[in-house]
Design a protein around this motif. Structure first.
Motif, PDB file in Angstrom:
ATOM      1  N   LEU A 173       0.826  -1.206   0.000  1.00 47.65           N
ATOM      2  CA  LEU A 173       0.000   0.000   0.000  1.00 47.65           C
ATOM      3  C   LEU A 173       0.864   1.262   0.000  1.00 47.65           C
ATOM      4  N   GLY A 174       0.449   2.242  -0.802  1.00 52.30           N
ATOM      5  CA  GLY A 174       1.115   3.540  -0.825  1.00 52.30           C
ATOM      6  C   GLY A 174       0.440   4.497   0.133  1.00 52.30           C
ATOM      7  N   GLU A 175       1.201   5.062   1.035  1.00 52.31           N
ATOM      8  CA  GLU A 175       0.651   5.926   2.079  1.00 52.31           C
ATOM      9  C   GLU A 175      -0.075   7.142   1.493  1.00 52.31           C
ATOM     10  N   LYS A 176       0.402   7.654   0.343  1.00 51.99           N
ATOM     11  CA  LYS A 176      -0.163   8.885  -0.219  1.00 51.99           C
ATOM     12  C   LYS A 176      -1.027   8.630  -1.457  1.00 51.99           C
ATOM     13  N   ASP A 177      -1.581   7.442  -1.533  1.00 56.29           N
ATOM     14  CA  ASP A 177      -2.447   7.079  -2.651  1.00 56.29           C
ATOM     15  C   ASP A 177      -3.784   7.806  -2.525  1.00 56.29           C
ATOM     16  N   LYS A 178      -4.081   8.684  -3.493  1.00 53.13           N
ATOM     17  CA  LYS A 178      -5.365   9.384  -3.490  1.00 53.13           C
ATOM     18  C   LYS A 178      -6.395   8.682  -4.379  1.00 53.13           C
ATOM     19  N   ARG A 179      -5.925   7.787  -5.234  1.00 53.75           N
ATOM     20  CA  ARG A 179      -6.836   7.091  -6.141  1.00 53.75           C
ATOM     21  C   ARG A 179      -7.544   5.944  -5.431  1.00 53.75           C
ATOM     22  N   VAL A 180      -6.764   5.051  -4.853  1.00 54.38           N
ATOM     23  CA  VAL A 180      -7.326   3.970  -4.031  1.00 54.38           C
ATOM     24  C   VAL A 180      -6.685   4.110  -2.655  1.00 54.38           C
ATOM     25  N   PRO A 181      -7.284   4.908  -1.772  1.00 52.32           N
ATOM     26  CA  PRO A 181      -6.664   5.185  -0.481  1.00 52.32           C
ATOM     27  C   PRO A 181      -6.302   3.905   0.268  1.00 52.32           C
ATOM     28  N   PRO A 182      -5.182   3.928   1.018  1.00 56.55           N
ATOM     29  CA  PRO A 182      -4.687   2.703   1.675  1.00 56.55           C
ATOM     30  C   PRO A 182      -5.672   2.068   2.645  1.00 56.55           C
ATOM     31  N   ALA A 183      -6.699   2.821   3.066  1.00 58.02           N
ATOM     32  CA  ALA A 183      -7.726   2.226   3.935  1.00 58.02           C
ATOM     33  C   ALA A 183      -8.403   1.040   3.260  1.00 58.02           C
ATOM     34  N   GLN A 184      -8.416   1.021   1.913  1.00 57.49           N
ATOM     35  CA  GLN A 184      -8.996  -0.116   1.194  1.00 57.49           C
ATOM     36  C   GLN A 184      -8.239  -1.399   1.511  1.00 57.49           C
ATOM     37  N   GLY A 185      -6.922  -1.359   1.363  1.00 54.16           N
ATOM     38  CA  GLY A 185      -6.114  -2.536   1.652  1.00 54.16           C
ATOM     39  C   GLY A 185      -6.144  -2.913   3.118  1.00 54.16           C
ATOM     40  N   LEU A 186      -6.168  -1.897   3.979  1.00 49.38           N
ATOM     41  CA  LEU A 186      -6.236  -2.179   5.423  1.00 49.38           C
ATOM     42  C   LEU A 186      -7.521  -2.920   5.783  1.00 49.38           C
ATOM     43  N   GLU A 187      -8.600  -2.570   5.093  1.00 55.22           N
ATOM     44  CA  GLU A 187      -9.879  -3.236   5.349  1.00 55.22           C
ATOM     45  C   GLU A 187      -9.777  -4.737   5.041  1.00 55.22           C
ATOM     46  N   PHE A 188      -9.115  -5.061   3.950  1.00 53.54           N
ATOM     47  CA  PHE A 188      -8.941  -6.465   3.566  1.00 53.54           C
ATOM     48  C   PHE A 188      -7.978  -7.161   4.525  1.00 53.54           C
ATOM     49  N   TYR A 189      -6.903  -6.465   4.886  1.00 55.13           N
ATOM     50  CA  TYR A 189      -5.908  -7.026   5.810  1.00 55.13           C
ATOM     51  C   TYR A 189      -6.558  -7.443   7.132  1.00 55.13           C
ATOM     52  N   ARG A 190      -7.385  -6.543   7.664  1.00 59.93           N
ATOM     53  CA  ARG A 190      -8.029  -6.839   8.954  1.00 59.93           C
ATOM     54  C   ARG A 190      -9.033  -7.975   8.833  1.00 59.93           C
ATOM     55  N   ALA A 191      -9.765  -8.003   7.718  1.00 62.73           N
ATOM     56  CA  ALA A 191     -10.750  -9.069   7.520  1.00 62.73           C
ATOM     57  C   ALA A 191     -10.069 -10.432   7.426  1.00 62.73           C
ATOM     58  N   LEU A 192      -8.942 -10.512   6.714  1.00 58.37           N
ATOM     59  CA  LEU A 192      -8.240 -11.782   6.564  1.00 58.37           C
ATOM     60  C   LEU A 192      -7.551 -12.199   7.858  1.00 58.37           C
ATOM     61  N   LYS A 193      -6.934 -11.213   8.515  1.00 58.26           N
ATOM     62  CA  LYS A 193      -6.202 -11.526   9.753  1.00 58.26           C
ATOM     63  C   LYS A 193      -7.150 -12.075  10.815  1.00 58.26           C
ATOM     64  N   ALA A 194      -8.340 -11.482  10.880  1.00 62.24           N
ATOM     65  CA  ALA A 194      -9.324 -11.927  11.874  1.00 62.24           C
ATOM     66  C   ALA A 194      -9.786 -13.352  11.600  1.00 62.24           C
ATOM     67  N   ARG A 195      -9.655 -13.808  10.347  1.00 56.92           N
ATOM     68  CA  ARG A 195     -10.107 -15.154   9.981  1.00 56.92           C
ATOM     69  C   ARG A 195      -8.956 -16.146   9.874  1.00 56.92           C
ATOM     70  N   GLY A 196      -7.769 -15.731  10.284  1.00 54.20           N
ATOM     71  CA  GLY A 196      -6.636 -16.643  10.328  1.00 54.20           C
ATOM     72  C   GLY A 196      -5.981 -16.929   8.990  1.00 54.20           C
ATOM     73  N   VAL A 197      -6.288 -16.121   7.971  1.00 51.40           N
ATOM     74  CA  VAL A 197      -5.639 -16.299   6.660  1.00 51.40           C
ATOM     75  C   VAL A 197      -4.248 -15.678   6.719  1.00 51.40           C
ATOM     76  N   PRO A 198      -3.198 -16.390   6.249  1.00 53.96           N
ATOM     77  CA  PRO A 198      -1.857 -15.782   6.236  1.00 53.96           C
ATOM     78  C   PRO A 198      -1.866 -14.498   5.408  1.00 53.96           C
ATOM     79  N   VAL A 199      -1.482 -13.395   6.027  1.00 55.94           N
ATOM     80  CA  VAL A 199      -1.511 -12.117   5.326  1.00 55.94           C
ATOM     81  C   VAL A 199      -0.340 -11.262   5.796  1.00 55.94           C
ATOM     82  N   ARG A 200       0.281 -10.569   4.865  1.00 56.05           N
ATOM     83  CA  ARG A 200       1.412  -9.690   5.173  1.00 56.05           C
ATOM     84  C   ARG A 200       1.146  -8.348   4.510  1.00 56.05           C
ATOM     85  N   LEU A 201       1.423  -7.261   5.235  1.00 53.90           N
ATOM     86  CA  LEU A 201       1.153  -5.917   4.730  1.00 53.90           C
ATOM     87  C   LEU A 201       2.447  -5.112   4.671  1.00 53.90           C
ATOM     88  N   LEU A 202       2.732  -4.533   3.500  1.00 53.41           N
ATOM     89  CA  LEU A 202       3.873  -3.636   3.329  1.00 53.41           C
ATOM     90  C   LEU A 202       3.331  -2.226   3.114  1.00 53.41           C
TER      91      LEU A 202
END
Length: 731
Positions: A672-701
């Motif tokens: 995720l790019g911190e200064k992304d105005k097109r697809v703000p990084p909150a989009q990826g964070l939403e997926f990261y949290r959903a997967l992490k809560a369900r025990g899916v292996p996930v890594r965020l850069l």
């Protein structure tokens, strides 16, 4: 006996070395052709100036350098070409432009002083030395000069006495209510006599929000047209431009009577412009003597990239409809300067005919795109999964490809002068090559003889081909049933006997974009490491006719997802691919598709990597610089000031990958790019949290100071290493 080839490279040091080797191949960004010179022996020659960009991994930055070539020719045949000296790095150059005669050169340069303050200078060079250096920042007439492709320009007047450029409008100085300064008593007459730049700062406006033009155009809000008088060193800000438009892509009118420019409507809001050719805009002319401004193009269209013919009689430009998909097939229009008549030279192509021409999908014309006869225009545009060079006769309206019968790969026109064309060619297994050739007479255009100025070699061990896919009957679009799509398959040519190749499936972003058969760093390097890479141009891609583009809005998350899966399964059956080692990667809308696919086909993909993916269209609506994208791709019409309704939000959510997050099993790498105005990084964070809560292996850069493209050299290199090692981990 089969040749034994390398397995997938798994050592991180070796992977880094291969990436470092491939990242050294530079790309061409600009070329200009010097004036014709006749030698004392009667032969003709000219100099060709080129600018290149290259990654410097040690400095973690893009390096720009120039290289010059000399070319001897006789009539329309090239006698000799060769480099003139070595490459030279360009320091701080933002824009450069030679004068029409070739005698002078203007350079916009940035310079950082010892205090860390960045200044901008406009320099005038002759053949022997620097004549002038004007401190634009010190003059304080405007803000920073625009150097981007969307607005920016640096243009000599035909008389070579003035230079035109675009800059941010000077803003009033501000201060807080609590700032204290020595007060001077003034009468009203004294206050009126003070120059604007010396007037009192505006109190309370320090934190006023200035709306900008979005992704990659941050802090670019209110552009103004600026003219430098070279003799007097004075700068004037052109008046008469309507308050509701932002000017850009400007050039001098015939006889230097005024300025022609594109003006984008910014009321009631600025929507992101980068990669969006559907914004309401017009072609305008402002008279330098009277300050009158008139619109030359139709009132409710989107126009861009105007270019004046050599005889200064006609202007060609692209035109499309406002709203709808962000990029699509466009018209080539022409405005006659003297008759004031506008005509369509090339119309929109809905469904390609027998001639195979699919329409024009270019985001910009080269600065020099006219043939010497002022009757033909050259355009580089995607035609299905290749980029071709087309020559268009403005009188007969004939469209002829200069490159369809030439080497497979993709072509881009850099410049044409006196019918000498400078182009770049590349393919998925061959780095960019610089070529020159003369444009033949009208009617004989397919007889171009190309001569390479720099030799690049096809990389051994890497093959590629274009595949055509026909959707099964149940997946055809009812409105546009006669439609297929394509993919570019890049494979290692040497395989170990009995060891099928692991494959990476890669749908492009956009979604109204396209992969063309050209040099791409990530795919070719992954292939060298031992992976096959399938780049997919699903229905909705540009370059296949307008119907392809319009088939997708309202069908995202289903039609595009099924296309990618169909292509992946087709290649599994037809190619020597390891069906148990299938990976997927995607950027932006490609990440949207990747996250859909691992949710809808949870057993198919071993692992997934995505860069700035769209995860939840409903939650993106209020945060992106392109809210119209969310509405249009969900199947609704966008209107300014539109408020979300339950049916709209429900449709967006149902088409979003987040709806399938509970089914995901594949390990996921997010970048995720911190200064992304097109697809703000909150989009990826939403997926990261959903997967992490369900025990899916996930890594965020998380990449600070990076926007949507994640194209800073260190982020790009780090991303490649992490993607590769993530896939290797799950081999």
């Amino acid at each position: 006996m089969a040749t034994k080839g390398p397995e997938v490279v798994t050592d991180s040091k070796e992977i880094a070395e291969i990436y470092k080797e491939f990242s050294k191949f530079p790309s061409l960004s600009k070329a200009s052709i010097g004036p014709e010179v006749i030698s004392q022996y009667g032969g003709k020659y000219c100099n060709i100036y080129t600018e290149w960009s290259q990654r410097d991994l040690e400095r973690a930055e893009w390096v720009k350098f120039c290289r010059q070539y000399i070319m001897f020719y006789d009539e329309d045949s090239i006698v000799y070409t060769g480099p003139s000296g070595n490459c030279t790095e360009l320091q701080g150059e933002l824009l450069t432009e030679e004068s029409p005669s070739g005698i002078f050169k203007a350079v916009l340069r940035k310079h950082t002083n010892k205090k860390g303050e960045e200044k901008q200078f406009l320099e005038i060079w002759n053949k022997n030395s620097k004549e002038k250096s004007i401190n634009l920042s010190g003059l304080d007439m405007h803000g920073k000069v625009y150097e981007d492709d969307q607005f920016g320009c640096l243009v000599w007047s035909h008389s070579e006495t003035h230079i035109l450029y675009i800059a941010e409008k000077k803003r009033p100085k501000t201060e807080t209510f609590f700032q204290t300064k020595p007060q001077i008593d003034m009468t009203e007459e004294d206050e009126d006599s003070i120059k604007p730049e010396k007037q009192k700062p505006v109190k309370g406006d320090v934190f006023v929000y200035w709306e900008d033009w979005g992704e990659e155009l941050v802090k670019k809000s209110t552009p103004v047209l600026c003219v430098l008088d070279i003799e007097s060193n004075s700068i004037s800000i052109l008046e008469g431009i309507p308050d509701h438009i932002s000017p850009g892509q400007a050039f001098w009118a015939p006889n230097d009577t005024g300025i022609i420019f594109v003006g984008w409507d910014h009321e009631p809001q600025r929507l992101g412009l980068q990669h969006c050719t559907n914004r309401k805009s017009g072609l305008y002319y402002v008279d330098l003597t009277g300050g009158n401004c008139e619109q030359l193009s139709s009132q409710a269209k989107a126009v861009w990239s105007p270019r004046l013919s050599p005889d200064k009689c006609r202007i060609v430009y692209f035109e499309g409809d406002v709203g709808g998909p962000h990029h699509r097939c466009s018209k080539l229009c022409m405005y006659d300067w003297y008759t004031k008549v506008t005509s369509t030279v090339v119309d929109i192509v809905n469904q390609p005919g027998e001639d195979g021409f699919t329409g024009i999908y270019s985001s910009a014309l080269p600065q020099n795109c006219w043939a010497m006869d002022s009757q033909r225009v050259l355009i580089g545009t995607p035609q299905r999964s290749r980029k071709d060079l087309l020559v268009i006769n403005i009188t007969t309206r004939n469209v002829t490809s200069l490159t369809s019968g030439s080497d497979a790969g993709s072509w881009t026109l850099l410049s044409i002068h006196q019918d000498l064309m400078v182009v770049t060619w590349s393919s998925p297994n061959c780095p960019p090559s610089l070529k020159v050739g003369f444009l033949p007479a009208a009617g004989k255009e397919q007889r171009v003889t190309w001569v390479a100025l720099n030799e690049t070699k096809i990389l051994p061990g890497i093959n590629w081909k274009i595949l055509t896919f026909t959707p099964p009957l149940e997946q055809k679009n009812p409105k546009f049933p006669a439609m297929n799509f394509e993919g570019i398959l890049v494979t290692p040519s040497e395989r170990e006997e009995g060891a099928p190749t692991p494959i990476i499936v890669w749908p492009h972003g956009g979604p109204h974009s396209v992969f063309t058969a050209e040099w791409m760093l990530y795919p070719v390097t992954l292939c060298r490491l031992g992976f096959a890479v399938l780049l997919i141009n699903y229905r909705g891609s540009i370059g296949f006719g307008q119907n392809s583009v319009f088939s997708l809005p309202g069908n995202v998350g289903s039609q595009d997802v099924k296309d990618v899966q169909f292509a992946a399964e087709f290649v599994m059956k037809e190619e020597f691919i390891n069906t148990s080692k299938v990976f997927i990667i995607g950027n932006s809308h490609g990440g949207f598709l990747a996250s859909h696919l691992i949710g809808q086909y949870p057993e198919f993909y071993k692992a997934c990597a995505m860069r700035n993916p769209v995860i939840n269209i409903a939650s993106e609506l209020g945060a992106t610089d392109i809210p119209d994208w969310c509405t249009v791709e969900a199947g609704f019409e966008y209107t300014t000031g539109q408020l979300p309704t339950p049916p709209l939000l429900e449709a967006m959510l149902s088409k979003s990958p987040i709806s399938f997050a509970s089914q995901v099993k594949s390990p996921v790498l997010l970048m995720l790019g911190e200064k992304d105005k097109r697809v703000p990084p909150a989009q990826g964070l939403e997926f990261y949290r959903a997967l992490k809560a369900r025990g899916v292996p996930v890594r965020l850069l998380w990449y600070p100071d990076n926007n949507h493209s994640l194209s800073k050299v260190d982020a790009e290199a780090d991303g490649f290493m992490n993607i590769t090692l993530w896939f290797i981990k799950y081999l």
